[in-house]
Design a protein around this motif. Structure first.
Motif, PDB file in Angstrom:
ATOM      1  N   LEU A 235      39.285  40.990  33.214  1.00  0.00           N
ATOM      2  CA  LEU A 235      39.849  42.200  33.804  1.00  0.00           C
ATOM      3  C   LEU A 235      39.288  42.439  35.204  1.00  0.00           C
ATOM      4  O   LEU A 235      40.023  42.852  36.113  1.00  0.00           O
ATOM      5  N   GLU A 316      48.169  39.767  37.068  1.00  0.00           N
ATOM      6  CA  GLU A 316      47.875  39.235  35.737  1.00  0.00           C
ATOM      7  C   GLU A 316      47.202  37.882  35.914  1.00  0.00           C
ATOM      8  O   GLU A 316      47.735  36.997  36.573  1.00  0.00           O
ATOM      9  N   TYR A 321      45.318  38.617  31.288  1.00  0.00           N
ATOM     10  CA  TYR A 321      44.749  39.969  31.396  1.00  0.00           C
ATOM     11  C   TYR A 321      45.225  40.594  32.704  1.00  0.00           C
ATOM     12  O   TYR A 321      45.250  39.935  33.742  1.00  0.00           O
ATOM     13  N   THR A 322      45.582  41.886  32.653  1.00  0.00           N
ATOM     14  CA  THR A 322      46.191  42.498  33.824  1.00  0.00           C
ATOM     15  C   THR A 322      45.396  43.680  34.352  1.00  0.00           C
ATOM     16  O   THR A 322      44.780  44.431  33.592  1.00  0.00           O
ATOM     17  N   ASP A 324      45.745  47.298  36.655  1.00  0.00           N
ATOM     18  CA  ASP A 324      46.751  48.356  36.811  1.00  0.00           C
ATOM     19  C   ASP A 324      46.170  49.387  37.766  1.00  0.00           C
ATOM     20  O   ASP A 324      45.380  50.242  37.372  1.00  0.00           O
ATOM     21  N   LEU A 409      43.781  49.362  28.648  1.00  0.00           N
ATOM     22  CA  LEU A 409      44.203  48.247  29.493  1.00  0.00           C
ATOM     23  C   LEU A 409      43.621  46.960  28.939  1.00  0.00           C
ATOM     24  O   LEU A 409      42.508  46.945  28.413  1.00  0.00           O
ATOM     25  N   VAL A 413      49.506  45.880  29.777  1.00  0.00           N
ATOM     26  CA  VAL A 413      49.183  46.959  30.702  1.00  0.00           C
ATOM     27  C   VAL A 413      49.000  48.269  29.944  1.00  0.00           C
ATOM     28  O   VAL A 413      48.137  49.079  30.289  1.00  0.00           O
ATOM     29  N   HIS A 414      49.787  48.496  28.903  1.00  0.00           N
ATOM     30  CA  HIS A 414      49.565  49.610  27.986  1.00  0.00           C
ATOM     31  C   HIS A 414      49.046  49.006  26.686  1.00  0.00           C
ATOM     32  O   HIS A 414      49.780  48.863  25.711  1.00  0.00           O
ATOM     33  N   ASP A 415      47.784  48.631  26.721  1.00  0.00           N
ATOM     34  CA  ASP A 415      47.213  47.865  25.629  1.00  0.00           C
ATOM     35  C   ASP A 415      46.990  48.739  24.396  1.00  0.00           C
ATOM     36  O   ASP A 415      46.878  49.968  24.493  1.00  0.00           O
ATOM     37  N   THR A 436      42.696  53.289  32.121  1.00  0.00           N
ATOM     38  CA  THR A 436      43.054  53.767  33.443  1.00  0.00           C
ATOM     39  C   THR A 436      42.872  55.276  33.507  1.00  0.00           C
ATOM     40  O   THR A 436      43.007  55.978  32.509  1.00  0.00           O
ATOM     41  N   ASP A 464      40.860  51.443  37.243  1.00  0.00           N
ATOM     42  CA  ASP A 464      40.580  50.825  35.939  1.00  0.00           C
ATOM     43  C   ASP A 464      39.098  51.017  35.626  1.00  0.00           C
ATOM     44  O   ASP A 464      38.231  50.517  36.349  1.00  0.00           O
TER      45      ASP A 464
END
Length: 495
Positions: A235, A316, A321-322, A324, A409, A413-415, A436, A464
């Motif tokens: 991340l 990403e 892993y992304t 945001d 996250l 992105v909406h983990d 976030t 983040d």
């Protein structure tokens, strides 16, 4: 839990049946007719490219721990986690493949059509599973699929053999073309992660229930709530690339003014593809009044000096892993008085939210702290009549802030979106969680309930945040947040 079972030449026993495969497939009408002479040419003259002594991927020990937790949660049950299939974009073209989050988290693999199967281990009273990754074998040069099928290796590139896959993943591997039949014959309780592979789900139709499968999905979502050290590093890498992508955008704002928001989108995408796999979600490159549209992804509008750019984007990584991150930037490098007023209010709101992120705090605390500051500002500005307690829900969530203040996250992105309410939004923050914090104020261009000077201004600031044992760490602090720091940063990049 035992997983160390050797893969004994899983592809060798198929060579004989594949040798006359082109003829069979032509007779069945699956491939176009070709001459025997051409078939003979395509079969011969290929070097052996099998790779030996491959090093396991970095995820192997972490993925094994995750599978162990999964095994302990569902003892004695067969668990099926598909990677998913290609999706058609138009006619005979497909979207780029992205393996399912659950499959990636449990294996580290990103292979299309793959399936992880956790088989209950016989003779283990306390449970335990044997995990096998079922993959598509390499195209044998004896097999017409290599050059006649649109997904053959001649067309789409080399893939790992089953033996190579076993070395990389630290798992036994099997031929995925056989797993559907094996699952049809399986006995005992079964659960499957739905929504990724219709063929696998069809093979299990009479063996699974929606309720039980939802419990599996729920557990796997909650398994991602706390990140391990390897995930946190991924991340951070995603965020670092994202910071560089934001810098890239600032340097070309003059070109965006000459074209459109798409220049911004393309500039950030270049960074994402060079340093990672892709963007983690559709970039929001919203200039002027478009910044008041929460999910503006058309990115086809003008970019004008004197207006704001709301850029919400994330790289990403190659491991999926992304990041945001959102920054709201003055296109010409300087905030107007009213823009600064709104921006500074959102900054104060975000800082209050970040300060509330710490182990032991309720998940909702950072949202409540952030929203309280925004409500105070709106009352102070005369846009609402106090007290603050009475305007929070009425004024904010449905008209001027539109959304919650953050989310988990990770691989998504909406983990962790399928996690139970009591473990997520009603839960407690723990070290290793990454979320976030992203408050915003959005005054629509046609909103007659606010003075004209506010209309068309949209501001969001998003970072983040890693929960640490003694508080939190802002993974994206490489980007400035205070209005005066943003202006200085932009000026430095344009010098």
């Amino acid at each position: 839990m035992t997983e160390e079972r050797a893969t004994e030449n899983p592809e060798g026993d198929e060579q004989a049946e594949q040798s006359d495969q082109p003829t069979k497939l032509r007779k069945n009408g699956l491939y176009p007719a070709v001459s025997d002479e051409l078939t003979a040419v395509m079969k011969s003259g290929w070097a052996d490219t099998e790779l030996h002594d491959l090093r396991p991927i970095e995820q192997v020990p972490y993925a094994a721990e995750r599978r162990a937790a999964l095994s302990a949660r569902f003892p004695g049950e067969r668990l099926v986690i598909p990677a998913g299939n290609m999706r058609t974009r138009s006619n005979d073209t497909e979207y780029p493949f992205r393996a399912s989050t659950e499959y990636v988290h449990l294996t580290g693999d990103q292979t299309q059509d793959a399936v992880l199967v956790m088989e209950p281990e016989a003779g283990q009273e306390a449970g335990g599973h044997v995990a096998t990754a079922y993959l598509l074998p390499r195209s044998s040069r004896e097999n017409g699929e290599f050059w006649l099928d649109g997904q053959g290796e001649l067309w789409t590139g080399r893939r790992n053999s089953l033996a190579e896959g076993a070395q990389l993943l630290g798992l036994p591997t099997g031929d995925v073309r056989k797993i559907a039949d094996q699952l049809r014959e399986a006995t005992g309780p079964v659960r499957v992660v739905r929504g990724h592979d219709a063929g696998i789900e069809a093979a299990l139709t009479d063996k699974v229930t929606a309720e039980r499968d939802a419990e599996l999905k729920e557990f796997l979502s909650e398994l991602r709530l706390v990140k391990d050290e390897w995930e946190i590093a991924q991340l951070q890498a995603a965020v670092d690339s994202t910071v560089r992508g934001f810098e890239d955008v600032v340097k070309v704002l003059d070109k965006a003014e000459a074209t459109s928001e798409r220049y911004i989108e393309g500039t950030f995408f270049l960074r994402a593809r060079v340093e990672g796999n892709d963007v983690g979600y559709g970039s929001i490159c919203a200039a002027g009044p478009h910044a008041t549209t929460l999910h503006w992804v058309r990115n086809d509008g003008p970019v004008r000096s004197g207006e704001l750019l709301l850029l919400d984007a994330g790289v990403e990584t190659t491991t999926l892993y992304t990041a945001d991150v959102t920054r709201t930037l003055p296109v010409n490098g300087r905030f107007t008085d009213i823009q600064r007023k709104v921006y500074d209010a959102v900054y104060e709101s975000q800082q209050a939210g970040i300060d509330a992120v710490k182990p032991g705090a309720a998940y909702r605390d950072f949202h409540d702290a952030s929203q309280w500051v925004l409500a105070e500002k709106l009352v102070e500005w005369g846009l609402l009549e106090g007290p603050v307690e009475g305007v929070l829900e009425l004024a904010l969530q449905r008209r001027w802030t539109l959304h919650g203040t953050g989310h988990m996250l990770g691989l998504d992105v909406h983990d962790c979106a399928a996690a139970r309410t009591e473990t997520y939004v009603n839960g407690t923050l723990e070290p290793g969680m990454v979320l976030t914090v992203e408050p915003g104020l959005y005054f629509q261009a046609d909103d007659l309930t606010v003075p004209e000077e506010y209309r068309g201004i949209g501001v969001r600031i998003e970072d983040d945040i890693l929960v640490t044992p003694d508080g939190n760490r802002n993974l994206s602090d490489g980007l400035p947040r205070r209005s005066e720091e943003v202006e200085a940063w932009m000026a430095g990049l344009k010098d």
